[in-house]
Design an enzyme around this catalytic site. Structure first.
Site, PDB file in Angstrom:
ATOM      1  N   LYS A 140      16.907  70.583  10.989  1.00  0.00           N
ATOM      2  CA  LYS A 140      17.375  69.413  11.744  1.00  0.00           C
ATOM      3  C   LYS A 140      16.288  69.015  12.738  1.00  0.00           C
ATOM      4  O   LYS A 140      15.809  69.850  13.505  1.00  0.00           O
ATOM      5  CB  LYS A 140      18.684  69.714  12.478  1.00  0.00           C
ATOM      6  N   ARG A 145      29.775  69.033  14.285  1.00  0.00           N
ATOM      7  CA  ARG A 145      29.724  70.487  14.488  1.00  0.00           C
ATOM      8  C   ARG A 145      29.855  70.857  15.953  1.00  0.00           C
ATOM      9  O   ARG A 145      30.303  71.950  16.294  1.00  0.00           O
ATOM     10  CB  ARG A 145      28.501  71.095  13.832  1.00  0.00           C
ATOM     11  N   GLY A 160      27.523  70.486  27.319  1.00  0.00           N
ATOM     12  CA  GLY A 160      26.487  69.504  27.667  1.00  0.00           C
ATOM     13  C   GLY A 160      25.123  70.091  27.990  1.00  0.00           C
ATOM     14  O   GLY A 160      24.105  69.489  27.671  1.00  0.00           O
ATOM     15  N   ALA A 161      25.102  71.259  28.648  1.00  0.00           N
ATOM     16  CA  ALA A 161      23.825  71.804  29.126  1.00  0.00           C
ATOM     17  C   ALA A 161      23.165  72.630  28.028  1.00  0.00           C
ATOM     18  O   ALA A 161      23.286  73.846  27.998  1.00  0.00           O
ATOM     19  CB  ALA A 161      24.054  72.639  30.373  1.00  0.00           C
ATOM     20  N   ASP A 162      22.498  71.936  27.131  1.00  0.00           N
ATOM     21  CA  ASP A 162      21.937  72.609  25.949  1.00  0.00           C
ATOM     22  C   ASP A 162      20.411  72.652  25.983  1.00  0.00           C
ATOM     23  O   ASP A 162      19.780  72.909  24.974  1.00  0.00           O
ATOM     24  CB  ASP A 162      22.409  71.888  24.681  1.00  0.00           C
ATOM     25  N   LYS A 175      19.205  71.723  32.663  1.00  0.00           N
ATOM     26  CA  LYS A 175      20.561  71.178  32.691  1.00  0.00           C
ATOM     27  C   LYS A 175      21.560  72.266  33.081  1.00  0.00           C
ATOM     28  O   LYS A 175      21.364  73.427  32.736  1.00  0.00           O
ATOM     29  CB  LYS A 175      20.964  70.690  31.292  1.00  0.00           C
ATOM     30  N   SER A 181      27.680  76.657  24.930  1.00  0.00           N
ATOM     31  CA  SER A 181      27.152  76.216  23.634  1.00  0.00           C
ATOM     32  C   SER A 181      25.788  75.570  23.814  1.00  0.00           C
ATOM     33  O   SER A 181      25.624  74.674  24.648  1.00  0.00           O
ATOM     34  CB  SER A 181      28.113  75.195  23.013  1.00  0.00           C
TER      35      SER A 181
HETATM   36  N1  LIG Z   1      25.994  72.083  22.778  1.00  0.00           N
HETATM   37  C1  LIG Z   1      25.716  71.319  21.773  1.00  0.00           C
HETATM   38  O1  LIG Z   1      25.764  71.739  20.633  1.00  0.00           O
HETATM   39  C2  LIG Z   1      25.363  69.872  22.007  1.00  0.00           C
HETATM   40  C3  LIG Z   1      25.371  68.989  20.933  1.00  0.00           C
HETATM   41  C4  LIG Z   1      25.093  67.643  21.175  1.00  0.00           C
HETATM   42  C5  LIG Z   1      24.806  67.195  22.443  1.00  0.00           C
HETATM   43  N2  LIG Z   1      24.762  68.096  23.471  1.00  0.00           N
HETATM   44  C6  LIG Z   1      24.467  67.658  24.842  1.00  0.00           C
HETATM   45  O2  LIG Z   1      25.662  67.079  25.345  1.00  0.00           O
HETATM   46  C7  LIG Z   1      25.313  66.106  26.320  1.00  0.00           C
HETATM   47  C8  LIG Z   1      26.049  64.799  26.004  1.00  0.00           C
HETATM   48  O3  LIG Z   1      25.565  64.289  24.756  1.00  0.00           O
HETATM   49  P1  LIG Z   1      26.104  62.886  24.179  1.00  0.00           P
HETATM   50  O4  LIG Z   1      25.396  62.663  22.903  1.00  0.00           O
HETATM   51  O5  LIG Z   1      27.594  62.890  24.180  1.00  0.00           O
HETATM   52  O6  LIG Z   1      25.577  61.906  25.317  1.00  0.00           O
HETATM   53  P2  LIG Z   1      26.110  60.459  25.692  1.00  0.00           P
HETATM   54  O7  LIG Z   1      25.020  59.854  26.515  1.00  0.00           O
HETATM   55  O8  LIG Z   1      26.595  59.735  24.497  1.00  0.00           O
HETATM   56  O9  LIG Z   1      27.368  60.758  26.628  1.00  0.00           O
HETATM   57  C9  LIG Z   1      27.298  61.366  27.892  1.00  0.00           C
HETATM   58  C10 LIG Z   1      28.520  60.888  28.656  1.00  0.00           C
HETATM   59  O10 LIG Z   1      28.630  61.645  29.870  1.00  0.00           O
HETATM   60  C11 LIG Z   1      29.025  60.749  30.888  1.00  0.00           C
HETATM   61  N3  LIG Z   1      28.670  61.365  32.169  1.00  0.00           N
HETATM   62  C12 LIG Z   1      27.463  61.402  32.762  1.00  0.00           C
HETATM   63  N4  LIG Z   1      27.531  62.126  33.889  1.00  0.00           N
HETATM   64  C13 LIG Z   1      28.827  62.519  34.010  1.00  0.00           C
HETATM   65  C14 LIG Z   1      29.535  63.268  34.989  1.00  0.00           C
HETATM   66  N5  LIG Z   1      28.910  63.771  36.055  1.00  0.00           N
HETATM   67  N6  LIG Z   1      30.857  63.485  34.803  1.00  0.00           N
HETATM   68  C15 LIG Z   1      31.488  62.969  33.715  1.00  0.00           C
HETATM   69  N7  LIG Z   1      30.871  62.243  32.752  1.00  0.00           N
HETATM   70  C16 LIG Z   1      29.552  62.041  32.915  1.00  0.00           C
HETATM   71  C17 LIG Z   1      28.311  59.460  30.581  1.00  0.00           C
HETATM   72  O11 LIG Z   1      28.932  58.341  31.219  1.00  0.00           O
HETATM   73  C18 LIG Z   1      28.445  59.420  29.053  1.00  0.00           C
HETATM   74  O12 LIG Z   1      29.618  58.756  28.636  1.00  0.00           O
HETATM   75  C19 LIG Z   1      23.783  65.984  26.296  1.00  0.00           C
HETATM   76  O13 LIG Z   1      23.248  66.779  27.346  1.00  0.00           O
HETATM   77  C20 LIG Z   1      23.404  66.580  24.954  1.00  0.00           C
HETATM   78  O14 LIG Z   1      22.099  67.094  24.956  1.00  0.00           O
HETATM   79  C21 LIG Z   1      25.056  69.410  23.282  1.00  0.00           C
END
Ligand SMILES: NC(=O)c1ccc[n+]([C@@H]2O[C@H](COP(=O)([O-])OP(=O)(O)OC[C@H]3O[C@@H](n4cnc5c(N)ncnc54)[C@H](O)[C@@H]3O)[C@@H](O)[C@H]2O)c1
Length: 316
Positions: free
Chosen positions: A67, A110, A213-215, A219, A285
């Site tokens: 990926k 996933r 989110g913190a990946d 973060k 995660s």
């Molecule tokens: N763990 C994993 O497997 C995995 C997989 C995909 C993405 N991620 C991570 O997840 C995070 C989100 O990815 P995404 O694609 O959904 O992004 P995205 O930009 O589509 O969505 C993020 C959302 O969070 C909101 N937001 C921002 N700060 C906030 C806060 N303090 N409180 C509440 N909401 C808040 C934003 O308004 C937005 O709607 C990124 O950091 C990404 O790298 C992790």
């Protein structure tokens, strides 16, 4: 040459419903825990301050996967997704390419599956509502997966319009406040990780949190002090202790390998999960390539079985 199917986002979603994603991702965690599927470490290619690229390989089930995926947090402001890229699936017996898939759709499926799998495995048996904080692309996938598993969900986002859109699309409701969403039995945080969402002392007995989110570097969604107070689980120690939420706590010496349990070991029964209704469980995660492999294999399998017509093919 055998034609290679190309799965756009809609074809991935048509091939793998969220409830099936939970099942195949569960099997992937088990195969990884048993050592049957393998996964060299994820490679980060920083392009800061704009974002970063990740190269994520995996091998399992007679196939290999790569990926090539991004995290560019500023993208939504210009109408582009935060997470995008491609997944390549190959035959592990002869190296031949077999499928190309949209990485954003595979990732969302996933990620939703992992958040819900962790919540169902580590949360209390009598857990009720799930609260999803961050209703972007991946938060929406988490909320959709909870709903597909029959759970009532409330969502909250700093962007109220985003929360409303997501709630309407997946059949959830908008939380009255962030505190309300954070007070649910099963919390999932899916924010960009620029702000601590779970502060020191904020979790209550019996709660579960899937920190999604913190990946990546820099973060965090939970305070280091709070990690020291709860039972900590992760997807993969190697990855999570270097690039996820745990890196801050590991560097501060607040937690070490012995304090953290991998989800796959809980699913396989070789490690204990929740031990008491009062435990606070937290799942960090970072996102594993074996999860992507599970989704790609399911989509490819359905194509091979002639069950999908949405994917056009290419010849190299
Ligand atoms: N763990 C994993 O497997 C995995 C997989 C995909 C993405 N991620 C991570 O997840 C995070 C989100 O990815 P995404 O694609 O959904 O992004 P995205 O930009 O589509 O969505 C993020 C959302 O969070 C909101 N937001 C921002 N700060 C906030 C806060 N303090 N409180 C509440 N909401 C808040 C934003 O308004 C937005 O709607 C990124 O950091 C990404 O790298 C992790």
């Amino acid at each position: 040459m055998t034609p290679i199917p190309v799965f756009g986002a809609a074809a991935v979603e048509a091939a793998v419903p969220p409830e099936r994603a939970v099942e195949v991702v569960r099997e992937a965690f088990l195969a990884y825990a048993r050592g049957e599927w393998t996964m060299p470490p994820k490679v980060y290619v920083p392009a800061y301050p704009a974002g970063d690229f990740r190269a994520m390989p995996a091998l399992g089930g007679g196939h290999a996967l790569l990926k090539w995926v991004t995290s560019f947090p500023g993208n939504p402001a210009v109408g582009l997704p935060t997470v995008t890229g491609l997944v390549l699936l190959s035959d592990a017996s002869n190296g031949m390419p077999q499928a190309v898939l949209d990485a954003g759709a595979v990732t969302a499926l996933r990620t939703g599956a992992a958040a819900v799998l962790a919540a169902e495995s580590l949360g209390r048996e009598d857990a009720g509502v799930a609260g999803v904080i961050g209703a972007g692309v991946n938060g929406r996938a988490v909320a959709r997966t909870f709903v597909a598993r029959g759970r009532a969900v409330m969502v909250w986002d700093v962007d109220a319009g985003r929360a409303e859109e997501t709630a309407a699309e997946v059949g959830a409701r908008v939380a009255e406040s962030r505190e309300n969403a954070l007070a649910t039995d099963l919390v999932a945080t899916v924010t960009p990780g620029h702000e601590i969402i779970i502060g020191p002392g904020s979790l209550r007995a019996g709660q579960h949190v899937s920190l999604m989110g913190a990946d990546g570097p820099g973060k965090a969604e939970i305070a280091v002090e709070e990690l020291g107070r709860v039972r900590v689980f992760c997807d993969d120690w190697e990855q999570a202790s270097h690039n996820g939420e745990l890196v801050h706590a590991a560097e501060a010496g607040a937690i070490g390998r012995a304090d953290v349990t991998q989800l796959g070991d809980v699913l396989a029964g070789s490690a204990s999960g929740r031990e008491s209704p009062d435990d606070i469980t937290v799942f960090d995660s970072t996102g594993l390539a074996i999860q992507d492999l599970a989704i790609a294999l399911e989509a490819y399998g359905r194509f091979e079985a002639g069950e999908l017509t949405e994917a056009p093919t290419i010849e190299l």
